[in-house]
Design a protein around this motif. Structure first.
Motif, PDB file in Angstrom:
ATOM      1  N   LEU A  72       7.869  17.118  40.579  1.00 48.95           N
ATOM      2  CA  LEU A  72       7.808  18.054  39.728  1.00 48.95           C
ATOM      3  C   LEU A  72       8.500  19.432  40.644  1.00 48.95           C
ATOM      4  O   LEU A  72       9.566  20.110  40.010  1.00 48.95           O
ATOM      5  N   ALA A  73       7.806  19.604  41.603  1.00 46.74           N
ATOM      6  CA  ALA A  73       8.259  20.832  42.476  1.00 46.74           C
ATOM      7  C   ALA A  73       9.895  20.758  42.756  1.00 46.74           C
ATOM      8  O   ALA A  73      10.779  21.732  42.744  1.00 46.74           O
ATOM      9  N   ASP A  74      10.221  19.419  43.105  1.00 48.73           N
ATOM     10  CA  ASP A  74      11.642  19.324  43.486  1.00 48.73           C
ATOM     11  C   ASP A  74      12.689  19.418  42.165  1.00 48.73           C
ATOM     12  O   ASP A  74      13.641  19.965  42.242  1.00 48.73           O
ATOM     13  N   GLY A  75      12.049  18.987  40.983  1.00 51.03           N
ATOM     14  CA  GLY A  75      12.863  19.135  39.819  1.00 51.03           C
ATOM     15  C   GLY A  75      12.958  20.603  39.219  1.00 51.03           C
ATOM     16  O   GLY A  75      14.129  21.078  39.026  1.00 51.03           O
ATOM     17  N   LEU A  76      11.709  21.210  39.306  1.00 53.39           N
ATOM     18  CA  LEU A  76      11.896  22.579  38.745  1.00 53.39           C
ATOM     19  C   LEU A  76      12.443  23.606  39.788  1.00 53.39           C
ATOM     20  O   LEU A  76      13.167  24.357  39.487  1.00 53.39           O
ATOM     21  N   GLY A  77      12.337  23.264  41.201  1.00 52.33           N
ATOM     22  CA  GLY A  77      13.037  24.008  42.118  1.00 52.33           C
ATOM     23  C   GLY A  77      14.591  24.040  42.423  1.00 52.33           C
ATOM     24  O   GLY A  77      15.049  24.716  42.897  1.00 52.33           O
ATOM     25  N   SER A  78      15.112  22.995  41.704  1.00 46.08           N
ATOM     26  CA  SER A  78      16.374  22.647  41.971  1.00 46.08           C
ATOM     27  C   SER A  78      17.243  23.761  40.996  1.00 46.08           C
ATOM     28  O   SER A  78      18.336  24.096  41.007  1.00 46.08           O
ATOM     29  N   GLY A  79      16.542  24.262  39.654  1.00 42.56           N
ATOM     30  CA  GLY A  79      16.942  25.205  39.183  1.00 42.56           C
ATOM     31  C   GLY A  79      18.082  24.522  38.203  1.00 42.56           C
ATOM     32  O   GLY A  79      18.820  25.383  37.444  1.00 42.56           O
ATOM     33  N   ARG A  80      18.167  23.139  38.007  1.00 42.91           N
ATOM     34  CA  ARG A  80      19.335  22.798  36.972  1.00 42.91           C
ATOM     35  C   ARG A  80      18.869  22.155  35.822  1.00 42.91           C
ATOM     36  O   ARG A  80      17.635  22.423  35.586  1.00 42.91           O
ATOM     37  N   PRO A  81      19.717  22.043  34.915  1.00 46.17           N
ATOM     38  CA  PRO A  81      19.178  21.857  33.494  1.00 46.17           C
ATOM     39  C   PRO A  81      18.392  20.758  33.453  1.00 46.17           C
ATOM     40  O   PRO A  81      18.272  19.914  34.292  1.00 46.17           O
ATOM     41  N   ALA A  82      17.715  20.571  32.079  1.00 46.97           N
ATOM     42  CA  ALA A  82      16.461  19.642  32.061  1.00 46.97           C
ATOM     43  C   ALA A  82      17.084  18.342  32.560  1.00 46.97           C
ATOM     44  O   ALA A  82      16.099  17.391  33.184  1.00 46.97           O
ATOM     45  N   GLY A  83      18.409  17.635  31.879  1.00 48.77           N
ATOM     46  CA  GLY A  83      18.569  16.387  32.096  1.00 48.77           C
ATOM     47  C   GLY A  83      18.675  16.071  33.845  1.00 48.77           C
ATOM     48  O   GLY A  83      18.275  14.922  34.271  1.00 48.77           O
ATOM     49  N   ASP A  84      19.309  17.085  34.355  1.00 52.70           N
ATOM     50  CA  ASP A  84      19.522  16.838  36.113  1.00 52.70           C
ATOM     51  C   ASP A  84      17.996  16.967  36.648  1.00 52.70           C
ATOM     52  O   ASP A  84      18.025  16.256  37.615  1.00 52.70           O
ATOM     53  N   ALA A  85      17.486  17.892  35.957  1.00 56.28           N
ATOM     54  CA  ALA A  85      15.992  18.137  36.864  1.00 56.28           C
ATOM     55  C   ALA A  85      15.085  16.753  36.696  1.00 56.28           C
ATOM     56  O   ALA A  85      14.410  16.156  37.500  1.00 56.28           O
ATOM     57  N   LEU A  86      15.269  16.030  35.482  1.00 57.98           N
ATOM     58  CA  LEU A  86      14.438  14.963  35.126  1.00 57.98           C
ATOM     59  C   LEU A  86      14.972  13.558  36.264  1.00 57.98           C
ATOM     60  O   LEU A  86      14.130  12.847  36.630  1.00 57.98           O
ATOM     61  N   SER A  87      16.422  13.616  36.233  1.00 60.48           N
ATOM     62  CA  SER A  87      16.955  12.906  37.136  1.00 60.48           C
ATOM     63  C   SER A  87      16.486  12.884  38.720  1.00 60.48           C
ATOM     64  O   SER A  87      16.323  12.032  39.564  1.00 60.48           O
ATOM     65  N   ILE A  88      16.378  14.217  39.012  1.00 58.01           N
ATOM     66  CA  ILE A  88      15.984  14.597  40.617  1.00 58.01           C
ATOM     67  C   ILE A  88      14.349  14.003  40.680  1.00 58.01           C
ATOM     68  O   ILE A  88      14.109  13.322  41.530  1.00 58.01           O
ATOM     69  N   MET A  89      13.590  14.170  39.640  1.00 54.25           N
ATOM     70  CA  MET A  89      12.262  13.873  39.640  1.00 54.25           C
ATOM     71  C   MET A  89      11.930  12.236  39.610  1.00 54.25           C
ATOM     72  O   MET A  89      11.006  11.838  40.041  1.00 54.25           O
ATOM     73  N   LYS A  90      12.838  11.708  39.341  1.00 54.73           N
ATOM     74  CA  LYS A  90      12.993  10.144  39.322  1.00 54.73           C
ATOM     75  C   LYS A  90      13.402   9.515  40.517  1.00 54.73           C
ATOM     76  O   LYS A  90      12.961   8.197  40.814  1.00 54.73           O
ATOM     77  N   ARG A  91      13.999  10.199  41.434  1.00 54.24           N
ATOM     78  CA  ARG A  91      14.413   9.640  42.709  1.00 54.24           C
ATOM     79  C   ARG A  91      12.801   9.276  43.622  1.00 54.24           C
ATOM     80  O   ARG A  91      11.945  10.026  43.558  1.00 54.24           O
ATOM     81  N   SER A  92      13.187   8.486  44.518  1.00 54.30           N
ATOM     82  CA  SER A  92      12.361   7.913  45.369  1.00 54.30           C
ATOM     83  C   SER A  92      11.956   8.744  46.293  1.00 54.30           C
ATOM     84  O   SER A  92      10.740   8.903  46.957  1.00 54.30           O
ATOM     85  N   ASP A  93      12.799   9.635  46.921  1.00 52.78           N
ATOM     86  CA  ASP A  93      12.572  10.561  48.024  1.00 52.78           C
ATOM     87  C   ASP A  93      12.155  11.756  47.761  1.00 52.78           C
ATOM     88  O   ASP A  93      11.851  12.185  46.407  1.00 52.78           O
ATOM     89  N   ILE A  94      11.544  12.583  48.560  1.00 52.31           N
ATOM     90  CA  ILE A  94      10.801  13.784  48.249  1.00 52.31           C
ATOM     91  C   ILE A  94      11.830  14.929  48.986  1.00 52.31           C
ATOM     92  O   ILE A  94      11.930  15.004  50.252  1.00 52.31           O
ATOM     93  N   GLY A  95      12.170  16.135  48.318  1.00 49.65           N
ATOM     94  CA  GLY A  95      12.931  17.061  48.708  1.00 49.65           C
ATOM     95  C   GLY A  95      12.268  18.265  49.316  1.00 49.65           C
ATOM     96  O   GLY A  95      11.066  18.230  49.535  1.00 49.65           O
ATOM     97  N   PRO A  96      13.207  19.196  49.861  1.00 49.53           N
ATOM     98  CA  PRO A  96      12.072  20.323  50.636  1.00 49.53           C
ATOM     99  C   PRO A  96      11.089  20.971  49.741  1.00 49.53           C
ATOM    100  O   PRO A  96      10.006  21.426  50.181  1.00 49.53           O
ATOM    101  N   PHE A  97      11.556  21.275  48.440  1.00 50.92           N
ATOM    102  CA  PHE A  97      10.408  21.847  47.810  1.00 50.92           C
ATOM    103  C   PHE A  97       9.050  21.157  47.320  1.00 50.92           C
ATOM    104  O   PHE A  97       8.230  21.473  47.273  1.00 50.92           O
ATOM    105  N   GLY A  98       9.470  19.903  47.458  1.00 44.37           N
ATOM    106  CA  GLY A  98       8.135  18.706  47.037  1.00 44.37           C
ATOM    107  C   GLY A  98       7.424  18.820  48.489  1.00 44.37           C
ATOM    108  O   GLY A  98       6.150  18.937  48.492  1.00 44.37           O
ATOM    109  N   VAL A  99       7.961  18.780  49.541  1.00 43.49           N
ATOM    110  CA  VAL A  99       7.302  18.680  50.786  1.00 43.49           C
ATOM    111  C   VAL A  99       6.566  19.884  50.834  1.00 43.49           C
ATOM    112  O   VAL A  99       5.188  19.945  51.357  1.00 43.49           O
ATOM    113  N   ILE A 100       6.917  21.175  50.759  1.00 45.88           N
ATOM    114  CA  ILE A 100       6.367  22.459  51.050  1.00 45.88           C
ATOM    115  C   ILE A 100       5.261  22.577  49.929  1.00 45.88           C
ATOM    116  O   ILE A 100       4.204  22.926  50.337  1.00 45.88           O
ATOM    117  N   THR A 101       5.367  22.336  48.838  1.00 44.81           N
ATOM    118  CA  THR A 101       4.284  22.399  47.406  1.00 44.81           C
ATOM    119  C   THR A 101       3.456  21.343  48.066  1.00 44.81           C
ATOM    120  O   THR A 101       2.064  21.688  48.028  1.00 44.81           O
TER     121      THR A 101
END
Length: 260
Positions: free
Chosen positions: A94-123
């Motif tokens: 969720l941190a990666d999805g919301l932190g991306s600042g992208r529209p809902a569809g893109d944010a949901l796609s980011i949340m479905k990925r298996s990797d963790i981005g910088p927002f997710g790691v920090i959170t």
């Protein structure tokens, strides 16, 4: 529905709650919207299982001579193991999805990925650090971790109430969203608050008896704020959102219980 049918349905709901929210191996019966409603209403019971196990870890660690910080770290690790780390994973996603600042569809796609981005790691790191530090400082750690675990799952009950839509047409969010009646969520909350107060009173008297219900309220308020933001950005709830709500609520409750 006859009384025996209600009892069977209630048992299915409890088993589903435990199956979805813990690693306890239980065999679920039917899985439908009615069972999901009962499961999400009974979600705090799954929290009680997790909290009791973490409290047991704290007790054993204390008997073996572990200090408060190590005991707290082991207890938090136990909660992660008992949930397969799914709630922490949901928080990171969720941190990666919301932190991306992208529209809902893109944010949901980011949340479905298996990797963790910088927002997710920090959170994730900050959340775990805060949880361990707060639990280590809590005067009554066994009560604190149990109250926090139950509060985290109570936040799920509220997130699945009838006014909160799913963000996707499939997945866990779609199964449990809009299932819990408001009166059932209120009843579950009253039961948790009363139980928390009694546990605090038995553990240390008036002060923890007051702090415990306040911790429940703080956890629910923190989760409600995140839920509102997530629904506004994503259009509804997903399994990741529910997991993030658990960890957010747990953290807020532990912070209150850490007050000396």
């Amino acid at each position: 529905m006859r009384s025996d049918e209600k009892r069977i349905a209630g048992g299915d709901g409890l088993r589903l709650a435990v199956s979805l929210l813990t690693v306890v191996p239980v065999r679920c019966g039917r899985v439908d919207r009615e069972t999901a409603r009962r499961a999400m209403t009974l979600a705090p019971v799954a929290g009680l299982i997790v909290g009791a196990a973490a409290a047991l870890v704290l007790s054993v660690a204390g008997l073996l001579g572990a200090g408060p910080l190590l005991g707290a770290a082991l207890a938090v690790a136990a909660t992660a193991l008992l949930t397969r780390g799914l709630h922490l994973d949901g928080l990171a996603d969720l941190a990666d999805g919301l932190g991306s600042g992208r529209p809902a569809g893109d944010a949901l796609s980011i949340m479905k990925r298996s990797d963790i981005g910088p927002f997710g790691v920090i959170t994730l790191l900050l959340t775990l650090l805060i949880q361990v530090a707060a639990l280590a400082q809590a005067p009554h750690r066994a009560v604190a971790v149990t109250v926090a675990a139950v509060t985290g799952r109570l936040a799920v009950t509220w997130a699945c109430r009838e006014t909160v839509p799913p963000a996707r047409p499939d997945g866990l969010g779609a199964l449990v969203a809009r299932t819990v009646r408001r009166r059932d969520a209120v009843a579950a909350t009253v039961a948790v608050v009363v139980a928390a107060a009694v546990a605090g009173l038995l553990a240390g008297g008036v002060r923890p008896a007051v702090l415990a219900p306040v911790a429940v309220a703080a956890g629910l308020l923190a989760a409600a704020a995140l839920l509102r933001h997530a629904v506004r950005r994503l259009g509804g709830v997903t399994g990741d959102v529910l997991g993030a709500l658990v960890e957010t609520s747990v953290t807020a409750a532990l912070l209150v219980m850490s007050i000396a």
